[in-house]
Design an enzyme around this catalytic site. Structure first.
Site, PDB file in Angstrom:
ATOM      1  CB  SER A  81      22.031 -31.086   6.758  1.00 37.53           C
ATOM      2  OG  SER A  81      23.421 -30.998   6.737  1.00 37.53           O
ATOM      3  NE  ARG A 133      22.032 -25.076   5.677  1.00 38.58           N
ATOM      4  CZ  ARG A 133      23.265 -24.658   6.030  1.00 38.58           C
ATOM      5  NH1 ARG A 133      23.489 -23.398   6.323  1.00 38.58           N
ATOM      6  NH2 ARG A 133      24.262 -25.513   6.055  1.00 38.58           N
ATOM      7  CD  GLU A 175      19.380 -27.810   5.920  1.00 40.77           C
ATOM      8  OE1 GLU A 175      19.483 -27.971   4.699  1.00 40.77           O
ATOM      9  OE2 GLU A 175      20.359 -27.712   6.668  1.00 40.77           O
TER      10      GLU A 175
HETATM   11  N1  EPU Z   1      28.814 -35.813  14.095  1.00 36.33           N
HETATM   12  C1  EPU Z   1      28.766 -37.049  14.717  1.00 36.33           C
HETATM   13  N2  EPU Z   1      28.089 -38.064  14.094  1.00 36.33           N
HETATM   14  C2  EPU Z   1      27.498 -37.886  12.909  1.00 36.33           C
HETATM   15  C3  EPU Z   1      27.541 -36.644  12.271  1.00 36.33           C
HETATM   16  C4  EPU Z   1      28.220 -35.592  12.882  1.00 36.33           C
HETATM   17  O1  EPU Z   1      29.278 -37.215  15.807  1.00 36.33           O
HETATM   18  O2  EPU Z   1      26.919 -38.852  12.401  1.00 36.33           O
HETATM   19  C5  EPU Z   1      29.573 -34.729  14.708  1.00 36.33           C
HETATM   20  C6  EPU Z   1      30.885 -34.525  13.942  1.00 36.33           C
HETATM   21  O3  EPU Z   1      31.893 -35.317  14.436  1.00 36.33           O
HETATM   22  C7  EPU Z   1      31.161 -33.061  14.167  1.00 36.33           C
HETATM   23  C8  EPU Z   1      29.783 -32.449  14.341  1.00 36.33           C
HETATM   24  O4  EPU Z   1      28.874 -33.513  14.579  1.00 36.33           O
HETATM   25  O5  EPU Z   1      31.882 -32.874  15.349  1.00 36.33           O
HETATM   26  C9  EPU Z   1      29.363 -31.598  13.156  1.00 36.33           C
HETATM   27  O6  EPU Z   1      29.381 -32.376  11.961  1.00 36.33           O
HETATM   28  P1  EPU Z   1      29.824 -31.733  10.543  1.00 36.33           P
HETATM   29  O7  EPU Z   1      31.092 -30.998  10.693  1.00 36.33           O
HETATM   30  O8  EPU Z   1      29.736 -32.830   9.534  1.00 36.33           O
HETATM   31  O9  EPU Z   1      28.768 -30.613  10.236  1.00 36.33           O
HETATM   32  P2  EPU Z   1      27.189 -30.551  10.470  1.00 36.33           P
HETATM   33  O10 EPU Z   1      26.935 -29.581  11.557  1.00 36.33           O
HETATM   34  O11 EPU Z   1      26.635 -31.910  10.608  1.00 36.33           O
HETATM   35  C10 EPU Z   1      26.784 -28.514   8.874  1.00 36.33           C
HETATM   36  C11 EPU Z   1      25.837 -28.165   7.775  1.00 36.33           C
HETATM   37  C12 EPU Z   1      26.288 -28.794   6.465  1.00 36.33           C
HETATM   38  C13 EPU Z   1      27.678 -28.275   6.153  1.00 36.33           C
HETATM   39  C14 EPU Z   1      28.623 -28.613   7.308  1.00 36.33           C
HETATM   40  C15 EPU Z   1      29.983 -27.988   7.153  1.00 36.33           C
HETATM   41  C16 EPU Z   1      23.660 -27.849   8.782  1.00 36.33           C
HETATM   42  C17 EPU Z   1      22.314 -28.436   9.041  1.00 36.33           C
HETATM   43  N3  EPU Z   1      24.505 -28.623   8.108  1.00 36.33           N
HETATM   44  O12 EPU Z   1      26.712 -29.921   9.073  1.00 36.33           O
HETATM   45  O13 EPU Z   1      25.408 -28.354   5.446  1.00 36.33           O
HETATM   46  O14 EPU Z   1      28.177 -28.841   4.946  1.00 36.33           O
HETATM   47  O15 EPU Z   1      28.083 -28.090   8.557  1.00 36.33           O
HETATM   48  O16 EPU Z   1      29.877 -26.608   7.302  1.00 36.33           O
HETATM   49  O17 EPU Z   1      23.918 -26.715   9.191  1.00 36.33           O
HETATM   50  C18 EPU Z   1      23.369 -28.950   4.373  1.00 36.33           C
HETATM   51  O18 EPU Z   1      22.863 -27.989   4.947  1.00 36.33           O
HETATM   52  O19 EPU Z   1      22.716 -29.680   3.560  1.00 36.33           O
HETATM   53  C19 EPU Z   1      24.749 -29.287   4.651  1.00 36.33           C
HETATM   54  C20 EPU Z   1      25.339 -30.386   4.175  1.00 36.33           C
END
Ligand code: EPU
Length: 354
Positions: A250, A164, A350
């Site tokens: 995010s 990012r 971000e």
């Molecule tokens: N989780 C929780 N509670 C929550 C949110 C997440 O326990 O409220 C846990 C989920 O269960 C999962 C883990 O955290 O095991 C990761 O969550 P998720 O797969 O939704 O992905 P993320 O790491 O939260 C990142 C990117 C997103 C992207 C997704 C999918 C960043 C900051 N965010 O989110 O990107 O869509 O992976 O690849 O790297 C963005 O940057 O705006 C964005 C949406």
């Protein structure tokens, strides 16, 4: 060139925050940028480049001159035995570009379907989702220097992509020409971005959410279009549509820690969601950390933490009664404090606070 005063920005930032640009110029051709740079009254003013407005928090009226990027057009610029090179103007919607490439049979961008924002903003924060980042498909870009009006091109190495992150997020700290501290933030307007889409395409299916789709559908060798549909469905199920509930995706980056730090956290919080990175460090799920601190559904004024994904801050007041940028920033700071107090981890936002 027309300078529009007091231009309302509520429809041009994905949070739906109500604010104005004190002065705004629409950039529909490269000549519009040249005209701004050549204008004695505008040349030396600070400038703010506005794309889709999907990664900003407006904390008041925008005082720098806003350059609203409305450059349009998408085309195939080259086809070789190995790849297609496609080019998109900066003002196109990112999702439209993803769909257009797939409709033409050029795979590669499908995991990044439905990311809000414009093509011009995509390299700035090296957008990514479901195992693919922009830098994995990037070819080169064209931009205009906002101080000299000169056009130039950059390749991937020159963009200095990180998680990012890119050269466009950093302010230069060195003297002219010094590589150390080199940054282009506030100095450049990206006009066109090119992508290299390889013909030996292979699906990227490592993410748990995509593995689940394979099990559900029984499809073990999906096409790029099937992955596109899956990613759209996954995102619609867990991320708020900015057209309905204002948000900037995010709100924090996923932090990385050393193995020792991670072991220390696991000893206290065995359920912490973490992933091993190639360099031996560990990435923690910021959404999990925030969720564990009990933030889901909490609000500060009309800014809130999304109930289904704690990493996303939302405007709960809608268009009529929108949150302010100050409320978003206050909420974000309170989240940072509580995650730091419980886990000793500093979350980094971000979006750009304007
Ligand atoms: N989780 C929780 N509670 C929550 C949110 C997440 O326990 O409220 C846990 C989920 O269960 C999962 C883990 O955290 O095991 C990761 O969550 P998720 O797969 O939704 O992905 P993320 O790491 O939260 C990142 C990117 C997103 C992207 C997704 C999918 C960043 C900051 N965010 O989110 O990107 O869509 O992976 O690849 O790297 C963005 O940057 O705006 C964005 C949406």
């Amino acid at each position: 060139m027309l300078v529009e005063p007091n231009y309302p920005l509520q429809a041009h930032n994905s949070f739906g925050i109500s604010a104005k640009a004190l002065q705004l110029v629409r950039v529909q051709t490269e000549a519009d940028v040249q005209a701004v740079v050549a204008d004695a009254a505008l040349r030396d003013q600070p400038k703010f480049v506005l794309g889709g407005g999907s990664n900003i928090v407006l904390t008041g009226d925008v005082k720098p001159l806003v350059l609203k990027v409305e450059l349009k057009g998408m085309r195939l610029v080259e086809e070789t035995d190995k790849a297609w090179v496609v080019e998109s103007a900066a003002g196109e919607s990112w999702h439209d570009l993803v769909r257009w490439t797939l409709e033409n049979g050029w795979p590669g961008l499908e995991n990044m379907a439905l990311i809000p924002g414009s093509v011009g903003a995509s390299p700035v924060q090296n957008i990514g989702a479901y195992g693919v980042e922009l830098q994995d498909r990037f070819h080169s870009l064209d931009a205009v220097d906002l101080t000299t009006g000169q056009a130039f091109s950059l390749d991937a190495a020159q963009c200095a992509f990180g998680y990012r992150d890119s050269v466009f997020k950093h302010v230069s700290s060195g003297r002219d020409g010094e590589r150390r501290g080199f940054g282009l933030a506030g100095k450049t307007l990206i006009t066109r971005v090119r992508f290299l889409l390889r013909k030996d395409w292979k699906p990227v299916l490592g993410y748990l959410d995509l593995e689940r789709k394979m099990t559900e559908t029984g499809i073990s060798h999906p096409t790029a279009l099937q992955i596109f549909d899956w990613v759209c469905a996954i995102r619609r199920a867990k991320l708020p549509d900015p057209a309905v509930i204002g948000n900037a995706g995010s709100f924090f980056k996923n932090p990385t820690v050393t193995q020792d730090q991670c072991d220390d956290i696991i000893a206290r919080e065995p359920k912490v969601v973490h992933y091993l990175l190639d360099d031996g460090r560990i990435k923690l799920a910021a959404g999990w950390l925030i969720d564990a601190c009990g933030w889901k559904g909490k609000t500060v004024g009309n800014a809130g933490v999304y109930e289904k994904q704690a990493l996303v801050l939302v405007n709960v007041g809608g268009r009529e009664n929108p949150c302010t940028g100050g409320e978003v920033v206050t909420l974000a700071k309170a989240i940072q404090t509580s995650v730091y107090e419980r886990f000793g981890i500093r979350l980094e936002p971000e979006p750009v606070v304007v």
